[in-house]
Design an enzyme around this catalytic site. Structure first.
Site, mmCIF file in Angstrom:
data_model
loop_
_atom_site.group_PDB
_atom_site.id
_atom_site.type_symbol
_atom_site.label_atom_id
_atom_site.label_comp_id
_atom_site.label_asym_id
_atom_site.label_seq_id
_atom_site.Cartn_x
_atom_site.Cartn_y
_atom_site.Cartn_z
ATOM 1 N N GLU A 62 4.911 22.504 -12.974
ATOM 2 C CA GLU A 62 4.417 21.971 -11.722
ATOM 3 C C GLU A 62 5.483 21.138 -10.998
ATOM 4 O OE1 GLU A 62 0.796 19.767 -12.231
ATOM 5 O OE2 GLU A 62 0.371 19.767 -10.096
ATOM 6 N N ASP A 63 6.234 20.370 -11.753
ATOM 7 C CA ASP A 63 7.091 19.355 -11.129
ATOM 8 C C ASP A 63 8.592 19.622 -11.201
ATOM 9 O OD1 ASP A 63 4.735 18.031 -10.686
ATOM 10 O OD2 ASP A 63 4.948 16.681 -12.398
#
Ligand code: MN
Length: 491
Positions: A62-63
């Site tokens: 996600e990051d």
């Protein structure tokens, strides 16, 4: 716990460190602190290696530039599946919006996702570890975010931990969160508990010694310790009892851990021979485990100095399971469990975790494009209780699975003892019929009726079972082969 990481785990730490390089948490610390904390939590819970690795990498897709394919190539399909699941769960949340519309929507979305991910409950366990660490470090966030995360934890994650019978996690999460949701109340209740415990301390030591001596005399091996009631559970209990602290009987509790089930019942008998048990306060969750698989015998007694003390009696294995729940059974069955997950089987799960099986069956139905009643499932996930009505409209709450006799004994043991039939929603029904949310239940009685041993099979709650056994015991020492009835000393 392992002292040294395996090469795979070491490698995952390396990959995560590199991926999160230059990122920082709101606390100002390097971001990697968070995945490493999640790793540690999962290891403490005794989770398998794939789960630990997925925990280390849970925020990476996600990051960071790291892709799911990268993870699949390096760590395999199972880790990639878990990371993907956790990523999907976090995107299922609805961003920062009004908390009142946000929570129901989140619950709904979560539910849909859990069903989709129901094949591998380990996704939820990683998510719980993630949330636990975020709660532990919540003070670094702005107040509005704190409140939102705290509320969501109380309403979604703590109940989820409860469903997995992860008692220790549920308590820590709920108390951490409640402190942010209602700081004033938290402090008030914490003070109350501390004061009470301080007062009780000396006499508890005395009771511990008395019980210990009596157990040793009977050659029962035991461990005994006090358990402190959590702030949040006291808060909830007080709400149920009109804020009357005198109706809370388990403020002080002693936990006795013994070797086996026979010793549990012997210990119950010994405690009852030392102190006066309060009638209707014996709960046999060994014979009748809670829906989440929790097992223990609870009894509340009045001591010689008129103190009300709850005892919780259980075996070591039951204790491990009560504290760590599903995670504990991973620990005990790690090999078998991961093998079976690969094959998509879960029948080795403790039978009392049927809701997981249900989740899986629902997932299968969804995949086949069949219709699924989400409302029903929601009840299963977020509430153990059903509410039914007397013909006069009084509300009675019972655990899900309760039967008409449970209802009757809840009204009064006189009513329970004289049941001849039941009407549900105005129609004649039978005593085997499970009660459902919202049913109107009318119990038909006759004063000529007497309780039957066969009724034991038509009872779900420990409360009703206890009442029935009591009457059966009084009226005749029947020669049927029932479970041994723990001795109860009357005043
Ligand atoms: Mn995270």
């Amino acid at each position: 716990m392992k002292e040294k990481d395996s090469a795979r785990v070491e490698r995952a730490v390396e990959v995560a460190k590199k991926a999160h390089e230059g990122q920082f948490r709101k606390t100002g610390e390097p971001y990697i602190i968070h995945p490493l904390a999640v790793k540690k939590i999962l290891e403490e819970w005794g989770m398998d290696e794939d789960t630990v690795i997925a925990g280390i990498l849970h925020d990476a897709v996600e990051d960071t530039p790291l892709s799911l394919d990268d993870i699949r190539k390096e760590f395999g399909e199972s880790v990639a599946f878990l990371v993907d699941g956790v990523t999907k769960l976090s995107t299922a949340r609805n961003g920062m919006r009004d908390i009142d519309t946000y929570l129901p929507e989140t619950k709904d979305n979560f539910l849909r996702l859990m069903i989709a991910l129901g094949d591998d409950i380990r996704v939820l366990i990683i998510k719980l570890a993630d949330r636990l660490h975020n709660l532990r470090t919540l003070s670094a966030l702005p107040p509005d975010k704190q409140k939102k995360i705290a509320k969501e934890s109380l309403e979604v994650f703590a109940p989820l931990a409860d469903r997995l019978n992860m008692g220790r996690l549920r308590v820590e999460m709920a108390d951490l969160a409640f402190k942010y949701v209602d700081p004033k109340r938290f402090e008030e209740l914490e003070d109350m508990i501390n004061k009470y415990n301080k007062l009780a301390e000396r006499s508890l030591k005395q009771i511990e010694k008395e019980v210990g001596d009596a157990l040793s005399k009977e050659k029962i091996k035991y461990e005994i310790s006090g358990r402190v009631k959590s702030v949040y559970s006291l808060h909830k209990k007080l709400a149920k009892h009109n804020q009357n602290i005198n109706e809370i009987y388990d403020l002080t509790a002693l936990r006795v851990i013994v070797d086996d089930v026979t010793d549990c019942y012997l210990t119950l008998g010994i405690i009852h021979s030392l102190y006066t048990p309060m009638s209707g306060r014996i709960k046999d969750y060994i014979a009748m485990p809670k829906q989440n698989g929790y097992q223990s015998i609870h009894t509340t007694v009045i001591t010689k100095d008129k103190r009300v003390v709850e005892f919780q009696i259980r075996t070591r294995e039951m204790h491990e399971y009560a504290e760590h729940g599903l995670a504990a059974s991973f620990y005990y069955n790690e090999q078998k469990l991961t093998e079976n997950y690969k094959k998509g089987k879960i029948e080795h799960l403790p039978t009392n975790l049927l809701w997981i099986t249900e989740l899986q069956m629902t997932a299968a139905k969804l995949r086949e494009g069949k219709k699924v009643d989400l409302k029903k499932l929601k009840l299963n996930l977020f509430a153990d209780k059903i509410f039914v009505y007397t013909p006069k409209g009084d509300i009675i709450d019972l655990p899900k699975g309760a039967l008409p006799l449970d209802f009757a004994y809840r009204l009064h043991s006189e009513i329970g003892d004289h049941v001849v039939g039941v009407k549900i929603n105005g129609k004649m029904s039978n005593l085997n019929k499970k009660l459902e949310q919202g049913d109107i239940v009318e119990i038909l009685t006759s004063k000529n009726q007497t309780p039957k041993t066969s009724w034991l099979e038509k009872i779900f709650t420990p409360h009703a079972r206890h009442k029935l056994l009591h009457t059966l015991n009084d009226s005749s020492k029947s020669s049927s082969n029932e479970k041994p009835i723990p001795p109860i000393r009357k005043k």
